[in-house]
Design a protein around this motif. Sequence first.
Motif, PDB file in Angstrom:
ATOM      1  N   GLY A  66      30.533   1.704  28.066  1.00  0.00           N
ATOM      2  CA  GLY A  66      31.504   2.033  27.035  1.00  0.00           C
ATOM      3  C   GLY A  66      31.094   3.329  26.370  1.00  0.00           C
ATOM      4  N   SER A  67      31.919   3.825  25.474  1.00  0.00           N
ATOM      5  CA  SER A  67      31.694   5.156  24.919  1.00  0.00           C
ATOM      6  C   SER A  67      30.398   5.257  24.122  1.00  0.00           C
ATOM      7  N   VAL A  68      30.124   4.284  23.257  1.00  0.00           N
ATOM      8  CA  VAL A  68      28.901   4.336  22.447  1.00  0.00           C
ATOM      9  C   VAL A  68      27.668   4.079  23.311  1.00  0.00           C
ATOM     10  N   ARG A  69      27.746   3.043  24.132  1.00  0.00           N
ATOM     11  CA  ARG A  69      26.598   2.681  24.961  1.00  0.00           C
ATOM     12  C   ARG A  69      26.185   3.838  25.872  1.00  0.00           C
ATOM     13  N   LEU A  70      27.156   4.477  26.536  1.00  0.00           N
ATOM     14  CA  LEU A  70      26.825   5.570  27.445  1.00  0.00           C
ATOM     15  C   LEU A  70      26.363   6.809  26.689  1.00  0.00           C
ATOM     16  N   HIS A  71      26.982   7.089  25.549  1.00  0.00           N
ATOM     17  CA  HIS A  71      26.560   8.241  24.749  1.00  0.00           C
ATOM     18  C   HIS A  71      25.096   8.104  24.343  1.00  0.00           C
ATOM     19  N   ASP A  75      24.647  18.985  23.287  1.00  0.00           N
ATOM     20  CA  ASP A  75      25.884  19.315  22.573  1.00  0.00           C
ATOM     21  C   ASP A  75      26.232  20.786  22.792  1.00  0.00           C
ATOM     22  N   PRO A  76      27.081  21.124  23.771  1.00  0.00           N
ATOM     23  CA  PRO A  76      27.851  20.224  24.628  1.00  0.00           C
ATOM     24  C   PRO A  76      27.024  19.693  25.791  1.00  0.00           C
ATOM     25  N   PRO A  77      27.515  18.653  26.490  1.00  0.00           N
ATOM     26  CA  PRO A  77      26.761  18.088  27.607  1.00  0.00           C
ATOM     27  C   PRO A  77      26.597  19.088  28.749  1.00  0.00           C
ATOM     28  N   THR A  78      25.473  18.982  29.431  1.00  0.00           N
ATOM     29  CA  THR A  78      25.266  19.797  30.628  1.00  0.00           C
ATOM     30  C   THR A  78      25.970  19.138  31.810  1.00  0.00           C
ATOM     31  N   ALA A  79      26.176  19.915  32.860  1.00  0.00           N
ATOM     32  CA  ALA A  79      26.808  19.373  34.066  1.00  0.00           C
ATOM     33  C   ALA A  79      25.977  18.239  34.650  1.00  0.00           C
ATOM     34  N   ALA A  80      24.648  18.382  34.596  1.00  0.00           N
ATOM     35  CA  ALA A  80      23.770  17.342  35.127  1.00  0.00           C
ATOM     36  C   ALA A  80      23.910  16.053  34.326  1.00  0.00           C
ATOM     37  N   GLU A  81      24.045  16.161  32.994  1.00  0.00           N
ATOM     38  CA  GLU A  81      24.210  14.976  32.155  1.00  0.00           C
ATOM     39  C   GLU A  81      25.539  14.284  32.433  1.00  0.00           C
ATOM     40  N   VAL A  82      26.584  15.067  32.606  1.00  0.00           N
ATOM     41  CA  VAL A  82      27.897  14.500  32.913  1.00  0.00           C
ATOM     42  C   VAL A  82      27.857  13.792  34.265  1.00  0.00           C
ATOM     43  N   ASP A  83      27.213  14.410  35.254  1.00  0.00           N
ATOM     44  CA  ASP A  83      27.112  13.794  36.578  1.00  0.00           C
ATOM     45  C   ASP A  83      26.314  12.504  36.523  1.00  0.00           C
ATOM     46  N   ALA A  84      25.242  12.476  35.734  1.00  0.00           N
ATOM     47  CA  ALA A  84      24.428  11.265  35.615  1.00  0.00           C
ATOM     48  C   ALA A  84      25.227  10.137  34.982  1.00  0.00           C
ATOM     49  N   CYS A  85      26.016  10.463  33.982  1.00  0.00           N
ATOM     50  CA  CYS A  85      26.866   9.464  33.343  1.00  0.00           C
ATOM     51  C   CYS A  85      27.906   8.941  34.328  1.00  0.00           C
ATOM     52  N   ALA A  86      28.516   9.825  35.086  1.00  0.00           N
ATOM     53  CA  ALA A  86      29.514   9.412  36.077  1.00  0.00           C
ATOM     54  C   ALA A  86      28.893   8.495  37.118  1.00  0.00           C
ATOM     55  N   ARG A  87      27.648   8.785  37.538  1.00  0.00           N
ATOM     56  CA  ARG A  87      26.980   7.915  38.505  1.00  0.00           C
ATOM     57  C   ARG A  87      26.727   6.534  37.912  1.00  0.00           C
ATOM     58  N   ASP A  88      26.395   6.492  36.626  1.00  0.00           N
ATOM     59  CA  ASP A  88      26.197   5.223  35.930  1.00  0.00           C
ATOM     60  C   ASP A  88      27.488   4.400  35.956  1.00  0.00           C
ATOM     61  N   VAL A  89      28.604   5.048  35.661  1.00  0.00           N
ATOM     62  CA  VAL A  89      29.895   4.367  35.696  1.00  0.00           C
ATOM     63  C   VAL A  89      30.224   3.917  37.114  1.00  0.00           C
ATOM     64  N   ASP A  90      29.982   4.780  38.090  1.00  0.00           N
ATOM     65  CA  ASP A  90      30.272   4.421  39.479  1.00  0.00           C
ATOM     66  C   ASP A  90      29.456   3.214  39.932  1.00  0.00           C
ATOM     67  N   ALA A  91      28.206   3.124  39.479  1.00  0.00           N
ATOM     68  CA  ALA A  91      27.378   1.968  39.830  1.00  0.00           C
ATOM     69  C   ALA A  91      27.987   0.688  39.275  1.00  0.00           C
ATOM     70  N   ALA A  92      28.501   0.755  38.030  1.00  0.00           N
ATOM     71  CA  ALA A  92      29.163  -0.405  37.445  1.00  0.00           C
ATOM     72  C   ALA A  92      30.431  -0.762  38.212  1.00  0.00           C
ATOM     73  N   LEU A  93      31.182   0.250  38.622  1.00  0.00           N
ATOM     74  CA  LEU A  93      32.394  -0.007  39.397  1.00  0.00           C
ATOM     75  C   LEU A  93      32.081  -0.567  40.773  1.00  0.00           C
ATOM     76  N   ASP A  94      30.991  -0.113  41.385  1.00  0.00           N
ATOM     77  CA  ASP A  94      30.591  -0.648  42.690  1.00  0.00           C
ATOM     78  C   ASP A  94      30.318  -2.142  42.610  1.00  0.00           C
ATOM     79  N   ALA A  95      29.776  -2.582  41.469  1.00  0.00           N
ATOM     80  CA  ALA A  95      29.436  -3.997  41.291  1.00  0.00           C
ATOM     81  C   ALA A  95      30.591  -4.821  40.729  1.00  0.00           C
ATOM     82  N   CYS A  96      31.695  -4.163  40.394  1.00  0.00           N
ATOM     83  CA  CYS A  96      32.820  -4.839  39.741  1.00  0.00           C
ATOM     84  C   CYS A  96      33.710  -5.526  40.776  1.00  0.00           C
ATOM     85  N   PRO A  97      33.982  -6.820  40.621  1.00  0.00           N
ATOM     86  CA  PRO A  97      34.840  -7.515  41.586  1.00  0.00           C
ATOM     87  C   PRO A  97      36.317  -7.150  41.486  1.00  0.00           C
TER      88      PRO A  97
END
Length: 308
Positions: free
Chosen positions: A165-170, A177-199
């Motif tokens: 969620g927004s707070v947890r991931l932040h 501030d602002p986020p780096t490209a590497a930070e944005v990519d790491a966050c996206a990978r975190d979300v993708d991992a959750a989606l991979d495990a989502c039924p």
Amino acid sequence: MRDARGPVGVIAAVDCGTNSIRLLVCETPHRPVVREMRVVRLGEGIDATGRMSEAALARTFAALDEYAALVREHGAARVRLCATSATRDAANAEVFAAGVRERLGIDPDVVTGEEEAALSFAGAARGLREEPAWPVLVVDLGGGSTELVLGGPDGPPEGHSMDVGSVRLHERHAFSDPPTAAEVDACARDVDAALDACPVDPARAATVVGVAGTITTVAAAALDLTAYDAGAIDQQVLDVADVHAAVDRLVAMTVEQRRALPFMHPGRADVVGAGAIVLRQVLRRSGVGRLVVSESDILDGIAWSLVD
């Protein structure tokens, strides 16, 4: 899909999430008398400490004092408070529960992720003005978790709650501030991992409905609103390309630049970028060309649970 049943007396629903606490006082969810929101950040630091902080509890109880006065003023006969991600995860949940009992005279319902998903679906689906293409995927993007709920016109929906969620991931990714490209990519990978495990697979949806503050704020950005206007946002159908462009703009901004946007709630400016990344990753997997944005969400679902 507006429900046309008649009045059943005044009721009050409270949605206590990770970032905000909201109140709906109504006769039915389609006849609101009061609709209020306070950003209290109840889940601040909980991902790291496992506890709700004293400051976060104080902010939440101050909002509940206001809400209790409104509930009494309007004579609500039935009240339900549902607490979601932050209180599910907290070791000191009883302190929160005692504060709710003191102010509202009821025990909070600490709902499971599956219950949260079902309430979100009920609120969003009943709020749709036009018959959608089924199945519908409701994306309820909160501060501590994101619920994906897939359902048709008949039978119970299939839902799953992901701890992104927004707070947890932040907080988890400690963005620059602002986020780096590497930070944005790491966050996206975190979300993708959750989606991979989502039924619940977003690719199965014919219609995607987005609810809650992060998504409505992204919609305001896509619409280039000069102020936050719930009436202008509710039931908007946005091209996914426009949503992605709005996400990219918000993510690239500094917190102060976001705070200066005329539609931005100041309590959401620091975390909305992380939440927007969640929306982007879900939409990429869905394959739909449009996003329906709804102001009807879990709060309305809680109210419907008092009516049904």
